[in-house]
Structures are given as C-alpha cells and as structure tokens.
Write an enzyme that holds these catalytic residues in place. Structure first.
Site, PDB file in Angstrom:
ATOM      1  N   ARG A 289       0.805  -1.243   0.000  1.00 23.74           N
ATOM      2  CA  ARG A 289       0.000   0.000   0.000  1.00 23.74           C
ATOM      3  C   ARG A 289       0.825   1.275   0.000  1.00 23.74           C
ATOM      4  NH1 ARG A 289      -4.429  -2.397  -1.962  1.00 23.74           N
ATOM      5  NH2 ARG A 289      -5.604  -3.601  -0.445  1.00 23.74           N
TER       6      ARG A 289
ATOM      7  N   ASP B 102      -1.232 -13.011  -1.976  1.00 21.36           N
ATOM      8  CA  ASP B 102      -2.154 -12.007  -2.526  1.00 21.36           C
ATOM      9  C   ASP B 102      -2.670 -11.105  -1.395  1.00 21.36           C
ATOM     10  OD1 ASP B 102      -3.527 -10.578  -4.398  1.00 21.36           O
ATOM     11  OD2 ASP B 102      -5.189 -11.992  -4.591  1.00 21.36           O
TER      12      ASP B 102
ATOM     13  N   HIS C 251      -6.450  -3.705   4.326  1.00 20.55           N
ATOM     14  CA  HIS C 251      -7.393  -2.588   4.182  1.00 20.55           C
ATOM     15  C   HIS C 251      -7.597  -1.872   5.507  1.00 20.55           C
ATOM     16  CE1 HIS C 251      -8.791  -2.882   0.081  1.00 20.55           C
ATOM     17  NE2 HIS C 251      -8.954  -4.188   0.185  1.00 20.55           N
TER      18      HIS C 251
END
Lengths: 423, 321
Positions: A65, A307, A311
């Site tokens: 991120r 993967d 969040h």
C-alpha cells in the site's frame, strides 16, 4: 554477526535435504550447513532443537500500500508483518500510486524499505505499460536496471491485443518475466461473486468463469506467438488449471501461482454477505478449489502467493458489493500452508518449496536454498504449536481477515534476514 | 448466521430482511395478521395504537413510489411517528458514510428503520450495525430480497385462491435482476406451492436458477400453460443497453402478456404485477385492466401486510440483542 543455529530439523526447500543439523551464518551469508567451518566462533547461538529450520519464505504477490495508500498500510507495517511471519522476500505489484512505471518510484520503494530497517527484501514488479494504461510500453530496460524483477499490467488488462503482443515481445527482449492476471474486464462487469447458485440466491452481480478463462486463452496464445516467459498469477478456476496443464505439455514458457486463500475458501463462504470474503478473483466452487489443490499438488501450478491486500476498517464496513476486495493474509500465510500439509494436499517439502524455492526460481530471486554461500534468509518454525487465528493480533495493519477462529499448528519463532535477526 | 439475524432467541421476528430462513408458521402468521388489519383499513378511522410512541424512519437510497408510501401509511395507521428521508438531498451525498448516517439517525431514537438500498446484502449490513432493540425492515436490497412485496403477493394469492398446495405459479420476465422474484420464489416454496415456474430469455434467468426451487421456461406459452397465477415483472429499459435483449418490440413479441396468450393459463388465473408496469412492453393494456388482473388490489393489500410485519416486530421485547 556470527550466528549458530543448533540442532534444528533442517529442511532445504531447493533440494529437499531433511536432517537434524547445524547452520552457521557469518555476516550476510550462510557459511556452513552440517559441519562448522574451522575456527567458527558464534556470537549468538540459537537452540533450534525440536524446531523446523528452513529458508525464509518468498511471497510473489503482496500489496504493501505504499506509495499511495498509506492509510491502509505502509512498507514499515507490512515488512514487520512479513518478517514476523517468516516471509523474507516480497514482490510488490506495480499498481501503487504513483504506478511503478519509472525508476523513481522503484527507488522510492527501496528507500522506504531501507528507512523501515530492511526487515525483508522487497522486489518490485514494474508496470509493463505507462500508467498501466495499456497503450504505451513502459521503459522496461530502465525499470530492470532500477531493480524490477518482472513486469505486469496488474489488474488492468490490455484492451488492445496488438499492444499486449508488443509489450510481451519487448519484455522478452529484456529477458524480463511477464506477470499476467487473466482478467476480462467486460465479462467481470460489475460482478462481485462467482456465478453460481450462491450468487443467484444472494442476488449478487455474478462473475462468470469466462472472465478468467477467456482472457487466459488469449494470453496463452500470445505466449505461443511471442515465447515471452510468462507467469500467470492468482488463477481461480478448474478450467484455468487444465489450460495451463495443456500449455505446459505444449512446452510453452509459462508458470502459475494461486493465492493461498483460494485453496481453502469457496463461494459457499460468502453466505451471510461477509465483506472480508470479497476477493478478485472471487471464491469459486468446491470443484474449482479441488482442481486448484490438485494443480499445486501435481506441479501444474508452480507456487502459492499470499495475494495480501491489507485494508483500513472503513473499506470493509460496507454492504458486500460496495466493500473493497482483498484479504489481509500475511499473518495467516504460514498457518494455512501448514494446513495444506495437515490436510494431505502437499507433503512438507513440497509445501515449503511452493512458498520459497519455486517462486524464487521463477522470479530469479536469491532465495529458497539453504547452503553455504547463499544469503542467510533463515527461519525457525515451531510446527507443534496450537493457536487460533485472531485478526486483532495481526502484525499487519490490515485486520481484514477471512480466517478468524481457524486452528493453526505452525508459528515462526525466529526470522533471520541477510544474517540479521529481525524477529 | 444470515438467517438467524432476523429472529430473536424465541424465534420471533426481530428484523424483516429476507423471506429465506423464515418458516411456514411465521409466513402464515404474517398473512393472518394482515387479514386482521384489512378491516382497519376499511374503517372510517383507519388507526390502531400499536406503534404509538414509536418512531419509524424511512430510509430510501433508491427511488420508490408505492413501497415508500405504503410503508408510510402503514406506520401512520399503527400510530407511529414517521420520518421520511430523501437520501438524494441528505448527508450521504456530502460524503457521509452509510454507517455514520445510520448512527446519526439512531441518535434521534428511531425504533424502526425501513431501508431500501441498491446493494444486495445492505439490509443485513444495517441489521448487523443497529443498536439492540432497533429493527430493520428491508424495503428492497439490490437484487437480493424484497420481502414485504413478496408477502403482499402471497396475501393476494391466498385471497383469491385460498391455498397454495395445488397451485401452479409462473413468474415472467427479468428474474436475474429481480429482488421481488427471489423473495416470491422463497415464499411460494415455504408455503408449499405445488409448482413454481420462472419464464424468460436465458439472458434474464440467473445461473442455476433451478437451485432456488423453480422450473425454468424460455417459452412464454409453455411457461404459463395451465397455471393459476401469472406474475409479470417489470422490464427495466436499461436492459436493452446491456445487450441482454435486442429491443422492446422483440421482448413484447416473445414475452409480453397479451389477452390471447393469457388463454394458455387456467380460465380463472389471476394476473399480478409488483409495479410499476410498462404497458406494451411486458403486459398489454387490455390484460392489465382486464378482469383477471388483481394489480391494484396488490397495492391495497400492501398496506395491511406492512402493518402486519411492523406490528409483529414491535411487540417483541425491546432489549433482545
């Protein structure tokens, strides 16, 4: 620093060597396995008796991120989580913001990793087209020089087959691996669940198998045309496994991976609209999951990735179709890999190879092999541990876990990255 | 977990989110209770005090005419205070999150939320996040469920046919995108309907539709042959743009209910439509206004059924979390 790892059960993923012995580390390198080199005086001794000692894990698809989405996670938070969980090499896809389509972004990422203490090796996958737009080729030669180990268009499929062909040809001229997630945007539509009785019942916009397989068929044909070395990422369908099996029989230069969660969950698991189980590609049928397990077991699928998609809480605090897809998996990666062994899908050596030496081989990373002269990325695993997965205890900044309450039997005790004890 | 969410520990309705997961006795209770409210709606003073002192908030994130107004009337006839929010002009347009909107309204001591939202699963989402004692009524979530519409349709069928066991019911049109159809199918099956059919082109029938407990037909004449009830669904015009259908003309030619086609059904078959109907696209005017049509009665029954559901939820102990 000189480190002696004493009397652990050594399992070398690259060779399958499996014995109780010692490992000697000096500075960044392994300098001896088995016999200690003459005059070796360790500064630090780790008693690994009763534990498993193996190569640090290699994760070829992990979103950290940063840059661009640091409200979700950062290189610092996710490399800490990786090291905590025995993952010593991370490959990060180019769909950050800005996109990794120039050497400045590559440098930015490496600088951030250095600032965070180099807790694990980060490798960047560059964008194969400028801005991931699928129109102009990126400067792949410069990206390679800056350190990119592969190129990809991430989840932005090419809409122009000619551009895709040229991109693959150009990449092969640079001897760069092309990474493709087979994805047909029109067939995906606004879908959020595998097209099946479950999506029909829940009234969720469906994603047909063909959203993956139609794209994969085209991609395989372009590999046949260009002979570009190509890796297919995060496949989800039984038919995809069969297509890859056939393409390998045809001696095409392809490899493939599957995301760890696809080997466990199915479309049944989205009952109840749990937004933590919203993924792209979606969880498919039990038959698909079983075919993926068969594929990893017989070698059709070469390796397993996390993967990982951390969040922020708000991204998932939405009704199912409006939530953001992806699961935070770094903190359950090892636990799930060992469950594959417990459930008889893979033996221990296969399981460890599929998350270290095999992905390292495909991406040509200096990892996955325990032998003198290799970089000292070594982990010690307690494989007799018993605990329940709990997202609140995750080291990752992303608490969006789909496995809360699952029983795991393996835990990392020590992580050594390039000869440094990180964890 | 999905299905327990709407029931309390005694197995009574706490929320009303979905027909699936409810049993025969709850559905029959709703129909019987609605029956008792029909007399209220026929009286000159159309009020009972069951929801006196309670506040009901209508929260419609999608446009609605009859569902919203019949919910309002139902709440008023039960003597509730009612707050209707036009979401298009409210805070969510200014960027407030769904949950913040909900929490702000909860702070105004709302007892019951009637919610329509474009996302499948949104009613469950809201029910998971309201305070204990606050109820959620699903007035339509995406393509998933529209349980009060299904119950008023069941009420209509029972009103005209008295029972379900010996009936054949055909639901015609865009099953794929219809929350109404999904809820109707569950309700018809829970009420042991003899045969439930869906009729439409393959592009408008969802994958593995049979798993819902229906027989699938692609030919309208066959699909409605000898049925007791024909339920027509609204065809949204945007379906043409998504390449699901060639044209309105072709659709009417293939799937439009005409007086002639209706002769395939039993002579005493009733024709229903959840509204709003497109005359000349899915249904011919002569059928819509004809003697077999019970479409306007559905709207009237809608008030009694919504009163029934609201009152059944309201009589549950407040703090059953």
């Amino acid at each position: 620093m000189k480190i002696l790892l004493e009397q652990g059960r050594l399992l070398d993923p690259a060779t399958g060597r499996d014995e109780i012995t010692d490992i000697c580390i000096d500075k960044q390198l392994i300098i001896g396995v088995g016999d200690q080199p003459a005059g070796f005086e360790p500064d630090h001794v780790i008693n690994a008796s009763g534990k498993l000692v193996t190569s640090g894990l290699v994760d070829i698809q992990c979103r950290v991120r940063e840059p661009g989405h640091t409200h979700k996670a950062t290189i610092s938070s996710e490399t800490r989580a990786a090291a905590h969980n025995g993952i010593t090499s991370l490959c990060i896809p180019p769909d950050s913001n800005p996109v990794t389509d120039n050497s400045a972004v590559v440098e930015l990422i490496h600088h951030a990793n250095h600032k965070a203490g180099n807790r694990c090796h980060i490798y960047t996958i560059g964008a194969i087209s400028k801005g991931l737009q699928g129109e102009q080729l990126s400067n792949m030669g410069s990206l390679k020089k800056a350190g990119c180990i592969a190129v990809s268009n991430a989840l932005n499929p090419f809409t122009n087959n000619l551009v895709q062909r040229r991109a693959m040809e150009y990449a092969s001229g640079q001897d760069m691996l092309v990474v493709i997630q087979p994805y047909d945007r029109a067939l995906y539509g606004n879908g959020c669940a595998h097209e099946s009785a479950m999506a029909t019942r829940l009234g969720l916009p469906p994603i047909p198998e063909a959203a993956e397989t139609a794209a994969l068929a085209k991609d395989i044909e372009l590999v046949a045309q260009t002979h570009a070395r190509t890796h297919f990422g995060q496949i989800s369908c039984a038919r995809s496994v069969e297509m890859i099996r056939q393409a390998k029989r045809d001696k095409l230069p392809i490899t493939a991976d599957v995301a760890i969660h696809q080997l466990f969950l199915t479309d049944r698991d989205i009952d109840g609209f749990d937004s933590n189980k919203l993924t792209i590609p979606p969880f498919r049928s039990e038959q698909d999951r079983d075919a993926l397990r068969q594929g990893i077991s017989d070698g059709t699928i070469d390796c397993i990735c996390s993967d990982h998609q951390p969040h922020n809480i708000d991204a998932k605090l939405q009704p199912f179709p409006s939530a953001e897809p992806g699961i935070s998996t770094l903190d359950c990666f090892l636990g799930l890999v060992f469950r594959l062994v417990d459930e008889g899908v893979l033996n221990l050596a296969q399981a460890l190879a599929s998350v270290s030496s095999k992905p390292a081989g495909i991406f040509r990373l200096p990892a996955g092999h325990l032998a003198a002269g290799e970089i000292a990325d070594v982990i010690v695993i307690d494989d007799q541990s018993h605990y329940q997965c709990d997202a609140d205890l995750f080291a990752s900044a992303g608490k969006n876990c789909a496995f809360t309450g699952w029983d795991f039997s393996a835990r990392v005790e020590t992580t050594i990255v390039a000869g440094k004890i990180i964890n | 977990m999905i299905h327990n969410l709407q029931l309390n520990s005694a197995g009574k309705l706490k929320h009303f989110l979905d027909i699936e997961g409810l049993n025969h006795s709850i559905l029959t209770d709703i129909l019987d209770t609605a029956e008792s409210f029909i007399s209220v709606t026929d009286r000159s003073i159309k009020k009972v005090p069951i929801l006196r002192g309670k506040t009901v908030a209508n929260l419609f994130f999608e446009a609605s005419t009859r569902t919203r107004s019949t919910f309002e009337l139902a709440a008023q006839r039960l003597s509730a205070d009612i707050l209707s929010l036009d979401i298009n002009t409210s805070a969510t347009v200014k960027g407030e999150s769904l949950l913040d909107t909900l929490h702000n309204l909860q702070a105004m001591q709302i007892d019951m939320f009637v919610i329509r939202h474009q996302d499948s699963g949104s009613a469950h989402f809201f029910a998971q996040h309201v305070l204990p004692g606050v109820s959620v009524l699903n007035a339509g979530d995406g393509q998933h469920a529209h349980p009060t519409q299904a119950m008023l349709d069941m009420f209509t069928i029972r009103n005209y046919k008295q029972q379900f066991e010996n009936l054949s019911v055909a639901i015609v049109g865009d099953i794929m995108h219809s929350r109404v159809a999904r809820s109707q199918i569950h309700a018809l099956n829970i009420l042991n309907t003899g045969q439930v059919r869906v009729v439409g082109p393959p592009t408008l029938i969802p994958e593995q539709a049979e798993s819902l407990g229906v027989q699938v037909y692609h030919d309208l004449n066959e699909g409605i042959r000898d049925v007791d009830v024909v339920i027509m669904l609204r065809l949204q015009k945007e379906r043409m743009r998504g390449a699901l259908l060639p044209s309105e003309e072709e659709y009417f030619a293939q799937y439009g209910l005409t007086a002639k086609r209706l002769q395939q059904a039993k002579p005493d078959a009733i024709v229903m439509h959840p509204g709003p109907a497109n005359r000349g696209i899915e249904i011919e005017s002569s059928v819509m206004d004809g003697s077999q049509s019970v479409i306007l009665n559905q709207v009237t029954f809608g008030i009694a059924v919504r009163m029934a559901v609201m009152s059944m939820i309201a009589v549950q102990p407040v703090a059953d979390a």
